[in-house]
Design a protein around this motif. Structure first.
Motif, mmCIF file in Angstrom:
data_model
loop_
_atom_site.group_PDB
_atom_site.id
_atom_site.type_symbol
_atom_site.label_atom_id
_atom_site.label_comp_id
_atom_site.label_asym_id
_atom_site.label_seq_id
_atom_site.Cartn_x
_atom_site.Cartn_y
_atom_site.Cartn_z
ATOM 1 N N HIS A 1 -14.543 49.996 -7.148
ATOM 2 C CA HIS A 1 -13.706 50.421 -6.018
ATOM 3 C C HIS A 1 -14.477 50.614 -4.727
ATOM 4 C CE1 HIS A 1 -10.051 50.930 -8.431
ATOM 5 N NE2 HIS A 1 -10.842 51.395 -9.376
ATOM 6 N N ASN A 2 -15.785 50.383 -4.766
ATOM 7 C CA ASN A 2 -16.523 50.283 -3.514
ATOM 8 C C ASN A 2 -16.129 48.951 -2.890
ATOM 9 O OD1 ASN A 2 -18.548 49.522 -1.566
ATOM 10 N ND2 ASN A 2 -19.886 51.119 -2.422
ATOM 11 N N LEU A 3 -15.459 49.002 -1.762
ATOM 12 C CA LEU A 3 -14.858 47.798 -1.202
ATOM 13 C C LEU A 3 -15.873 46.811 -0.650
ATOM 14 C CD1 LEU A 3 -11.840 49.497 0.602
ATOM 15 C CD2 LEU A 3 -11.879 48.416 -1.654
ATOM 16 N N ALA A 4 -17.123 47.240 -0.514
ATOM 17 C CA ALA A 4 -18.169 46.352 -0.013
ATOM 18 C C ALA A 4 -18.921 45.650 -1.135
ATOM 19 C CB ALA A 4 -19.155 47.141 0.845
ATOM 20 N N VAL A 5 -18.487 45.891 -2.378
ATOM 21 C CA VAL A 5 -19.172 45.343 -3.551
ATOM 22 C C VAL A 5 -18.195 44.489 -4.351
ATOM 23 C CG1 VAL A 5 -20.399 45.923 -5.683
ATOM 24 C CG2 VAL A 5 -20.697 47.355 -3.650
ATOM 25 N N GLY A 6 -18.670 43.353 -4.852
ATOM 26 C CA GLY A 6 -17.829 42.499 -5.680
ATOM 27 C C GLY A 6 -17.488 43.178 -6.990
ATOM 28 N N THR B 1 -3.775 63.062 4.367
ATOM 29 C CA THR B 1 -2.406 62.648 4.049
ATOM 30 C C THR B 1 -2.098 62.658 2.559
ATOM 31 O OG1 THR B 1 -3.120 60.330 4.064
ATOM 32 C CG2 THR B 1 -2.206 61.226 6.124
ATOM 33 N N LYS B 2 -3.117 62.496 1.708
ATOM 34 C CA LYS B 2 -2.845 62.437 0.277
ATOM 35 C C LYS B 2 -4.079 62.804 -0.535
ATOM 36 C CE LYS B 2 -1.079 59.372 -3.391
ATOM 37 N NZ LYS B 2 -0.569 58.030 -3.713
ATOM 38 N N VAL B 3 -3.877 63.653 -1.535
ATOM 39 C CA VAL B 3 -4.926 63.952 -2.507
ATOM 40 C C VAL B 3 -4.779 62.988 -3.681
ATOM 41 C CG1 VAL B 3 -5.816 65.649 -4.148
ATOM 42 C CG2 VAL B 3 -5.096 66.388 -1.865
ATOM 43 N N HIS B 4 -5.839 62.271 -3.999
ATOM 44 C CA HIS B 4 -5.786 61.277 -5.072
ATOM 45 C C HIS B 4 -6.298 61.815 -6.407
ATOM 46 C CE1 HIS B 4 -4.581 57.668 -2.823
ATOM 47 N NE2 HIS B 4 -5.235 58.207 -1.813
ATOM 48 N N LYS B 5 -7.307 62.681 -6.371
ATOM 49 C CA LYS B 5 -7.889 63.160 -7.615
ATOM 50 C C LYS B 5 -8.602 64.482 -7.392
ATOM 51 C CE LYS B 5 -8.562 61.966 -12.020
ATOM 52 N NZ LYS B 5 -7.450 61.581 -12.920
ATOM 53 N N VAL B 6 -8.463 65.368 -8.380
ATOM 54 C CA VAL B 6 -9.205 66.625 -8.385
ATOM 55 C C VAL B 6 -9.953 66.697 -9.708
ATOM 56 C CG1 VAL B 6 -9.089 69.143 -8.289
ATOM 57 C CG2 VAL B 6 -7.496 67.768 -6.918
ATOM 58 N N LEU B 7 -11.273 66.782 -9.633
ATOM 59 C CA LEU B 7 -12.126 66.851 -10.810
ATOM 60 C C LEU B 7 -12.958 68.128 -10.749
ATOM 61 C CD1 LEU B 7 -13.413 63.152 -10.756
ATOM 62 C CD2 LEU B 7 -11.783 64.103 -12.409
ATOM 63 N N LYS C 1 -9.031 45.384 5.296
ATOM 64 C CA LYS C 1 -8.862 44.482 4.155
ATOM 65 C C LYS C 1 -9.587 43.152 4.327
ATOM 66 C CE LYS C 1 -4.696 46.069 1.804
ATOM 67 N NZ LYS C 1 -3.370 45.683 1.264
ATOM 68 N N SER C 2 -9.751 42.727 5.555
ATOM 69 C CA SER C 2 -10.422 41.447 5.796
ATOM 70 C C SER C 2 -11.883 41.476 5.357
ATOM 71 C CB SER C 2 -10.356 41.101 7.291
ATOM 72 O OG SER C 2 -10.984 42.113 8.072
ATOM 73 N N GLU C 3 -12.440 42.665 5.148
ATOM 74 C CA GLU C 3 -13.849 42.797 4.758
ATOM 75 C C GLU C 3 -14.023 43.198 3.297
ATOM 76 O OE1 GLU C 3 -16.115 45.193 7.487
ATOM 77 O OE2 GLU C 3 -14.924 44.540 9.209
ATOM 78 N N TRP C 4 -12.933 43.374 2.566
ATOM 79 C CA TRP C 4 -13.026 43.785 1.158
ATOM 80 C C TRP C 4 -13.645 42.674 0.314
ATOM 81 C CZ3 TRP C 4 -7.930 46.615 -0.628
ATOM 82 C CH2 TRP C 4 -7.697 47.727 0.198
ATOM 83 N N LYS C 5 -14.524 43.067 -0.607
ATOM 84 C CA LYS C 5 -15.123 42.123 -1.554
ATOM 85 C C LYS C 5 -14.493 42.231 -2.939
ATOM 86 C CE LYS C 5 -19.509 41.470 0.802
ATOM 87 N NZ LYS C 5 -20.997 41.437 0.657
ATOM 88 N N ASN C 6 -13.538 43.132 -3.089
ATOM 89 C CA ASN C 6 -12.716 43.174 -4.291
ATOM 90 C C ASN C 6 -11.314 43.624 -3.887
ATOM 91 O OD1 ASN C 6 -12.333 46.204 -4.762
ATOM 92 N ND2 ASN C 6 -14.565 46.088 -4.766
ATOM 93 N N THR C 7 -10.359 43.486 -4.776
ATOM 94 C CA THR C 7 -8.971 43.805 -4.445
ATOM 95 C C THR C 7 -8.472 45.048 -5.182
ATOM 96 O OG1 THR C 7 -8.173 42.327 -6.192
ATOM 97 C CG2 THR C 7 -8.426 41.387 -3.984
ATOM 98 N N ASN C 8 -9.403 45.913 -5.604
ATOM 99 C CA ASN C 8 -9.036 47.059 -6.435
ATOM 100 C C ASN C 8 -8.609 48.288 -5.644
ATOM 101 O OD1 ASN C 8 -9.771 45.578 -8.784
ATOM 102 N ND2 ASN C 8 -11.913 46.038 -8.357
ATOM 103 N N GLY C 9 -8.879 48.301 -4.349
ATOM 104 C CA GLY C 9 -8.490 49.429 -3.516
ATOM 105 C C GLY C 9 -9.468 50.579 -3.612
ATOM 106 N N LYS C 10 -9.602 51.306 -2.514
ATOM 107 C CA LYS C 10 -10.543 52.430 -2.454
ATOM 108 C C LYS C 10 -10.180 53.534 -3.428
ATOM 109 C CE LYS C 10 -13.926 54.708 -0.350
ATOM 110 N NZ LYS C 10 -15.348 54.300 -0.458
ATOM 111 N N PHE C 11 -8.875 53.739 -3.670
ATOM 112 C CA PHE C 11 -8.421 54.831 -4.519
ATOM 113 C C PHE C 11 -7.661 54.331 -5.760
ATOM 114 C CE2 PHE C 11 -8.304 56.099 -0.038
ATOM 115 C CZ PHE C 11 -9.240 57.137 -0.032
ATOM 116 N N GLY C 12 -7.743 53.036 -6.035
ATOM 117 C CA GLY C 12 -6.987 52.464 -7.135
ATOM 118 C C GLY C 12 -7.230 53.172 -8.460
ATOM 119 N N ASN C 13 -6.151 53.445 -9.189
ATOM 120 C CA ASN C 13 -6.171 54.050 -10.539
ATOM 121 C C ASN C 13 -6.576 55.513 -10.577
ATOM 122 O OD1 ASN C 13 -5.391 51.563 -11.608
ATOM 123 N ND2 ASN C 13 -7.501 50.944 -12.026
ATOM 124 N N LEU C 14 -6.841 56.126 -9.433
ATOM 125 C CA LEU C 14 -7.180 57.554 -9.460
ATOM 126 C C LEU C 14 -5.932 58.382 -9.745
ATOM 127 C CD1 LEU C 14 -9.766 57.983 -6.576
ATOM 128 C CD2 LEU C 14 -10.148 58.418 -8.984
#
Length: 286
Positions: free
Chosen positions: A63-68, A222-228, A273-286
């Motif tokens: 989910h690091n958008l700069a990494v494949g 605007t939104k809390v995605h995860k609390v650990l 999005k034009s610079e993303w190296k994967n399509t998983n999203g910064k907060f995907g699946n959290l």
């Protein structure tokens, strides 16, 4: 070493893809997930290929958008690092169920401070999220750095209670903007701050907010995605905007006697999005 590690990452992919919970060696299975995550981070500096076995090569979501995506994406980043430049010091590490979250002092394409979150399945890492920021060159107005402060995990029996407290604070005060309720979450002005631009206490936070307003800078959540959490430490992953830019917030709190006592954070502008190296999203699946 980098080329060797990259080759090992790619070459071992087919072999590791067959690994299941029953195929992980017994010595590896005896290592805690927390220790496995720390080993993977340390391998960025050391090139230790054993840590690769802690990553599920056929099911690793980045989910690091700069990494494949996948193990190959991780290997490409390691290969791009200038020789001998990588330094890794994990300062804090915590475990919450299938998640491990860490706070690390990096030299990773320059000095940085970062939070990493790993999700485990059957003893292997299957997912990774992070937030990185350039390391400040001097302490904050109260003399604290981004990484110093309390280290000891306590109050393990209060993990759920502390997570609930921090969640209520975050959603009530920061997301909904009900700042009048802020004092109920703190012990007066006894609050240690590690943000490089803000001083201690609610007074320091108030001063920083006023100064941002004077310069027309607005910070929103605007939104809390995860609390650990683990014991007295709680990490909140959220999103919002800072100075009009989409921003990912990672905030680590230490709770003491039912009050927020200490805070560390990393803010990262979310890549377009034009610079993303994967399509998983910064907060995907959290």
């Amino acid at each position: 070493m980098k080329t060797t590690l990259l080759a090992t990452l790619v070459a071992s992919s087919a072999l590791l893809s067959a690994c299941t919970s029953t195929s992980v060696s017994e010595p590896s299975a005896m290592i805690s997930n927390k220790d496995k995550a720390v080993a993977v981070l340390n391998s960025i500096e050391t090139g230790d290929t054993k840590a690769i076995s802690y990553i599920n090569s056929s099911n690793y979501t980045q989910h690091n958008l700069a990494v494949g995506d996948g193990l190959a994406g991780f290997g490409e980043v390691l290969h791009a690092l200038p020789k001998g430049s990588a330094k890794v010091k994990v300062v804090r590490a915590f475990e919450d169920g299938n998640y491990v979250f860490t706070q690390t002092d990096y030299n990773f394409f320059g000095p940085k401070v970062g939070f990493d979150v790993f999700r485990f399945d059957n003893g292997q890492i299957v997912e990774h999220w992070d937030n990185l920021i350039a390391k400040a060159d001097k302490p904050n107005p109260s003399g604290h750095t981004q990484l110093d402060g309390a280290l000891t995990v306590t109050d393990l029996d209060k993990t759920a209670e502390n997570k609930a407290l921090v969640s209520e604070f975050f959603n009530t005060v920061l997301v909904k903007g009900d700042y009048q309720k802020m004092p109920q979450f703190f012990d007066g002005d006894h609050y240690i701050q590690h943000n490089p631009a803000i001083g201690d206490g609610l007074s320091g936070l108030g001063k920083a907010i006023d100064e941002m307003a004077q310069h027309g800078i607005k910070m929103t959540f605007t939104k809390v995605h995860k609390v650990l959490g683990e014991g007295n430490f709680v990490l909140v992953i959220s999103e919002g905007t800072f100075a009009g830019k989409a921003t990912s917030y990672y905030d680590l709190f230490r709770v003491d006697n039912g009050k927020i006592a200490e805070h560390w954070d990393v803010m990262e502008t979310i890549l377009p999005k034009s610079e993303w190296k994967n399509t998983n999203g910064k907060f995907g699946n959290l």
